[in-house]
Design a protein around this motif. Structure first.
Motif, mmCIF file in Angstrom:
data_model
loop_
_atom_site.group_PDB
_atom_site.id
_atom_site.type_symbol
_atom_site.label_atom_id
_atom_site.label_comp_id
_atom_site.label_asym_id
_atom_site.label_seq_id
_atom_site.Cartn_x
_atom_site.Cartn_y
_atom_site.Cartn_z
ATOM 1 N N PRO A 35 2.794 -3.585 7.331
ATOM 2 C CA PRO A 35 2.615 -2.213 6.852
ATOM 3 C C PRO A 35 1.227 -1.660 7.187
ATOM 4 C CG PRO A 35 2.240 -3.732 5.067
ATOM 5 C CD PRO A 35 2.589 -4.574 6.266
ATOM 6 N N PHE A 36 1.135 -0.350 7.167
ATOM 7 C CA PHE A 36 -0.145 0.364 7.289
ATOM 8 C C PHE A 36 -0.927 -0.043 8.541
ATOM 9 C CE2 PHE A 36 0.483 0.640 2.601
ATOM 10 C CZ PHE A 36 0.686 2.013 2.573
ATOM 11 N N GLU A 37 -0.205 -0.146 9.668
ATOM 12 C CA GLU A 37 -0.920 -0.277 10.930
ATOM 13 C C GLU A 37 -1.489 1.087 11.302
ATOM 14 O OE1 GLU A 37 1.324 -2.112 14.038
ATOM 15 O OE2 GLU A 37 0.664 -4.097 13.363
ATOM 16 N N GLN A 38 -2.340 1.100 12.300
ATOM 17 C CA GLN A 38 -3.046 2.333 12.660
ATOM 18 C C GLN A 38 -2.089 3.489 12.910
ATOM 19 O OE1 GLN A 38 -6.375 2.128 12.471
ATOM 20 N NE2 GLN A 38 -6.501 4.344 12.660
ATOM 21 N N GLN A 39 -0.959 3.199 13.573
ATOM 22 C CA GLN A 39 -0.027 4.272 13.873
ATOM 23 C C GLN A 39 0.652 4.802 12.620
ATOM 24 O OE1 GLN A 39 -0.052 5.898 16.390
ATOM 25 N NE2 GLN A 39 1.868 6.964 16.690
ATOM 26 N N ASP A 40 0.928 3.923 11.647
ATOM 27 C CA ASP A 40 1.485 4.389 10.376
ATOM 28 C C ASP A 40 0.542 5.389 9.708
ATOM 29 O OD1 ASP A 40 3.771 2.726 10.497
ATOM 30 O OD2 ASP A 40 2.590 1.028 9.797
ATOM 31 N N LEU A 41 -0.749 5.071 9.738
ATOM 32 C CA LEU A 41 -1.745 5.947 9.116
ATOM 33 C C LEU A 41 -1.799 7.291 9.831
ATOM 34 C CD1 LEU A 41 -4.626 3.349 8.577
ATOM 35 C CD2 LEU A 41 -2.850 4.036 6.965
ATOM 36 N N ARG A 42 -1.694 7.258 11.167
ATOM 37 C CA ARG A 42 -1.726 8.515 11.933
ATOM 38 C C ARG A 42 -0.515 9.380 11.606
ATOM 39 N NH1 ARG A 42 -3.519 5.339 16.639
ATOM 40 N NH2 ARG A 42 -5.731 5.715 16.971
ATOM 41 N N ILE A 43 0.654 8.757 11.487
ATOM 42 C CA ILE A 43 1.875 9.507 11.197
ATOM 43 C C ILE A 43 1.778 10.157 9.816
ATOM 44 C CG2 ILE A 43 4.349 9.291 10.779
ATOM 45 C CD1 ILE A 43 4.314 6.977 12.864
ATOM 46 N N ALA A 44 1.311 9.385 8.809
ATOM 47 C CA ALA A 44 1.166 9.933 7.454
ATOM 48 C C ALA A 44 0.134 11.047 7.434
ATOM 49 C CB ALA A 44 0.781 8.822 6.480
ATOM 50 N N GLN A 85 5.868 -9.301 -6.069
ATOM 51 C CA GLN A 85 4.867 -8.712 -6.962
ATOM 52 C C GLN A 85 3.502 -8.644 -6.299
ATOM 53 O OE1 GLN A 85 5.379 -7.224 -9.866
ATOM 54 N NE2 GLN A 85 7.573 -7.612 -9.604
ATOM 55 N N ASP A 86 3.062 -9.753 -5.700
ATOM 56 C CA ASP A 86 1.757 -9.763 -5.032
ATOM 57 C C ASP A 86 1.751 -8.801 -3.847
ATOM 58 O OD1 ASP A 86 0.780 -11.552 -6.812
ATOM 59 O OD2 ASP A 86 1.033 -13.321 -5.525
ATOM 60 N N LYS A 87 2.872 -8.765 -3.110
ATOM 61 C CA LYS A 87 2.952 -7.879 -1.941
ATOM 62 C C LYS A 87 2.878 -6.417 -2.362
ATOM 63 C CE LYS A 87 3.744 -7.207 2.506
ATOM 64 N NZ LYS A 87 2.865 -7.719 3.566
ATOM 65 N N LEU A 88 3.547 -6.070 -3.462
ATOM 66 C CA LEU A 88 3.530 -4.688 -3.940
ATOM 67 C C LEU A 88 2.124 -4.294 -4.378
ATOM 68 C CD1 LEU A 88 5.198 -2.170 -4.503
ATOM 69 C CD2 LEU A 88 5.701 -3.093 -6.774
ATOM 70 N N ARG A 89 1.435 -5.199 -5.033
ATOM 71 C CA ARG A 89 0.065 -4.909 -5.455
ATOM 72 C C ARG A 89 -0.847 -4.687 -4.248
ATOM 73 N NH1 ARG A 89 -0.135 -8.661 -8.758
ATOM 74 N NH2 ARG A 89 -1.109 -10.268 -7.460
ATOM 75 N N GLU A 90 -0.672 -5.517 -3.212
ATOM 76 C CA GLU A 90 -1.458 -5.348 -1.984
ATOM 77 C C GLU A 90 -1.158 -4.007 -1.323
ATOM 78 O OE1 GLU A 90 -0.691 -8.570 0.624
ATOM 79 O OE2 GLU A 90 -1.331 -10.112 -0.800
ATOM 80 N N LEU A 91 0.121 -3.629 -1.287
ATOM 81 C CA LEU A 91 0.516 -2.362 -0.667
ATOM 82 C C LEU A 91 -0.123 -1.174 -1.370
ATOM 83 C CD1 LEU A 91 4.334 -2.980 -0.027
ATOM 84 C CD2 LEU A 91 2.581 -2.629 1.719
ATOM 85 N N LYS A 92 -0.080 -1.167 -2.701
ATOM 86 C CA LYS A 92 -0.641 -0.049 -3.456
ATOM 87 C C LYS A 92 -2.152 0.040 -3.260
ATOM 88 C CE LYS A 92 2.958 0.273 -6.986
ATOM 89 N NZ LYS A 92 3.320 0.115 -8.411
ATOM 90 N N GLU A 93 -2.823 -1.118 -3.232
ATOM 91 C CA GLU A 93 -4.267 -1.115 -3.017
ATOM 92 C C GLU A 93 -4.614 -0.588 -1.623
ATOM 93 O OE1 GLU A 93 -6.116 -3.391 -0.871
ATOM 94 O OE2 GLU A 93 -7.956 -2.328 -1.446
ATOM 95 N N ALA A 94 -3.862 -1.042 -0.606
ATOM 96 C CA ALA A 94 -4.102 -0.582 0.769
ATOM 97 C C ALA A 94 -3.816 0.905 0.907
ATOM 98 C CB ALA A 94 -3.231 -1.388 1.738
ATOM 99 N N PHE A 95 -2.772 1.384 0.239
ATOM 100 C CA PHE A 95 -2.420 2.809 0.296
ATOM 101 C C PHE A 95 -3.545 3.674 -0.271
ATOM 102 C CE2 PHE A 95 0.507 6.255 -1.583
ATOM 103 C CZ PHE A 95 0.313 7.060 -0.481
#
Length: 488
Positions: free
Chosen positions: A296-305, A329-339
């Motif tokens: 998730p959240f590779e450079q292209q994902d960030l550009r699209i968003a 659970q750990d993955k979801l926490r990481e995703l929210k922090e990265a977002f």
């Protein structure tokens, strides 16, 4: 650009020459040798007052294998599928060949609008070829000379009604954005968002990198295998629009081609596909950015968003392939922090986990889309805004650049879809970005507008008191009036 025109035909009939004339530049190579053009070339065309996108294609040849000619033919056929109008060119001096007849039959089946042009038609030697072109069954041939610019008025006459129809269609499909608000209408209750209807469905674009599962997700939503899917990346080439009723909400879903980094987009067809995806974002009201849970959240994902935010669209982040994730659970926490860290401009936007393969999480995705749409339409009254602004100023006053205190006097909401606010202040050009972000973050938090783009504009207002000197002016006018009466 209201429509796309693809120029197709056998090799060496003059397609690139006409392309260069329409774009006004020598972008395409031109030579007497057939087969010079091998891939697709796109340009911004101008014909009198018409503005459209023109595509130069490889010459159509009778080849269906994996040879160079076969691949070129498939590329051209894809351009035919993507274009709004096809201009089928034949050589009036050579006359109609069996290959022309075969491709005319293909175009009748595949293309929505086909115009026939007999090129190299200057002089009496081309008369027989122009007459033969009638036999293709594509209507009256336009007599052209791309090299000398003859016949372009006739091409304009044929394109004009089509351009009007496409412009009308585009205006119907385009969402209402940057909607002005009536500042006098300042009731305590803000107007609710327009409810999607069958005639005006909620427009949702699903975007993301190749192989994130966009087509699989849409197939799962509509409940049937309408879109081609598979393990290979990049199967979807152009934006496909499907109108459905999803849990009682009329929607138009746009499935788009995967968007890769610009440096990696080498194939001409993929460039067209990506630009088609960008157009889908502009026609959407809510953009679902689909991520792969594994990367998730590779450079292209960030550009699209970021593109969706800059276009002022409501954004929902959906993380796909959640069914194969082990430590959820750990993955979801990481995703929210990265977002929060990587996309601060979309702070609070819905982030939902889904599995396009099993269908889990689709209820949450539906609810997130409706919430994002509601926030995108959010309206705050002027009275509420100015009470809020007073509190924000007391908590953290604006800076005083060069010793000049910036005074914020008045605030109102000028637009919705997305919410847009205007602050009347002194020295708007000296307002630092950090203070604007402070206000935007406060609006987002205090008025429950998570994730939606917020536009904040500082507008200058004179320091002069508009009432100053009014008494003196009124007294002078009265004296002058009395003086006239005395003379009378």
């Amino acid at each position: 650009m209201t429509f796309t025109l693809a120029i197709v035909g056998r090799p060496n009939v003059g397609k690139s020459t006409l392309f260069n004339r329409l774009v006004g530049k020598r972008l395409a190579l031109v030579d007497d040798q057939p087969g010079v053009t091998r891939d697709l070339r796109e340009g911004a065309a101008r014909l009198a007052d018409l503005r459209f996108t023109v595509i130069d294609t490889a010459g159509l040849e009778d080849a269906n294998d994996d040879s160079l000619q076969g691949r070129m033919r498939r590329l051209t056929e894809r351009a035919v599928d993507m274009a709004d109008v096809c201009l089928f060119m034949v050589d009036a001096r050579t006359g109609i060949t069996p290959t022309d007849e075969m491709f005319a039959e293909i175009l009748r089946k595949r293309a929505g609008h086909v115009l026939l042009a007999a090129n190299k038609a200057e002089g009496a030697a081309a008369d027989a070829g122009v007459i033969d072109a009638w036999g293709l069954g594509l209507g009256e041939p336009i007599r052209l000379s791309a090299e000398h610019g003859e016949g372009l008025n006739d091409l304009y006459t044929q394109l004009m009604p089509l351009a009007d129809a496409f412009a009308e269609r585009a205006s119907e499909d385009a969402p209402d954005t940057d909607v002005d608000l009536d500042e006098d209408d300042d009731t305590d209750e803000a107007a609710p968002a327009r409810k999607p209807t069958k005639s005006r469905p909620l427009q949702v674009a699903v975007v993301g990198r190749p192989n994130a599962g966009k087509s699989t997700l849409i197939n799962r939503i509509i409940g049937e295998e309408r879109l081609l899917t598979g393990p290979e990346a990049g199967i979807t080439r152009d934006s496909i629009s499907l109108q459905i009723d999803w849990q009682g909400t009329p929607m138009r879903l746009f499935d788009t081609a995967g968007m890769r980094r610009k440096a990696k987009v080498q194939e001409k067809l993929e460039k067209l596909s990506v630009s088609d995806g960008l157009r889908a974002v502009k026609f959407a009201e809510v953009v679902v950015v689909l991520l792969d849970a594994a990367i998730p959240f590779e450079q292209q994902d960030l550009r699209i968003a970021d593109l969706a935010e800059r276009e002022g669209r409501a954004v929902v982040i959906a993380v796909n392939k959640w069914d194969i994730e082990e430590d959820k659970q750990d993955k979801l926490r990481e995703l929210k922090e990265a977002f929060e860290r990587l996309l601060p401009q979309l702070r609070g936007a819905p982030l939902v986990t889904v599995s396009a393969k099993t269908g889990r999480g689709l209820d949450r995705l539906h609810g997130a889309i409706l919430r994002a749409y509601d926030v995108w339409n959010r309206r705050v009254t002027t009275a509420q805004l100015n009470r809020w602004l007073t509190g924000m100023l007391e908590q953290h006053p604006p800076p005083a650049p060069q010793g000049k205190r910036i005074k914020l006097r008045y605030m109102t909401q000028a637009k919705t879809r997305p919410p847009g606010f205007v602050v009347m202040c002194s020295h708007p050009d000296k307002m630092p970005d950090s203070y604007s972000r402070y206000l935007v973050n406060g609006l987002r938090e205090d008025f429950d507008m998570p994730g939606t783009p917020i536009r904040l504009h500082m507008r200058g207002q004179s320091d002069k008191n508009p009432y100053k000197g009014r008494r003196e002016r009124n007294a002078g006018a009265l004296t002058k009036h009395l003086g006239k009466n005395r003379k009378g």
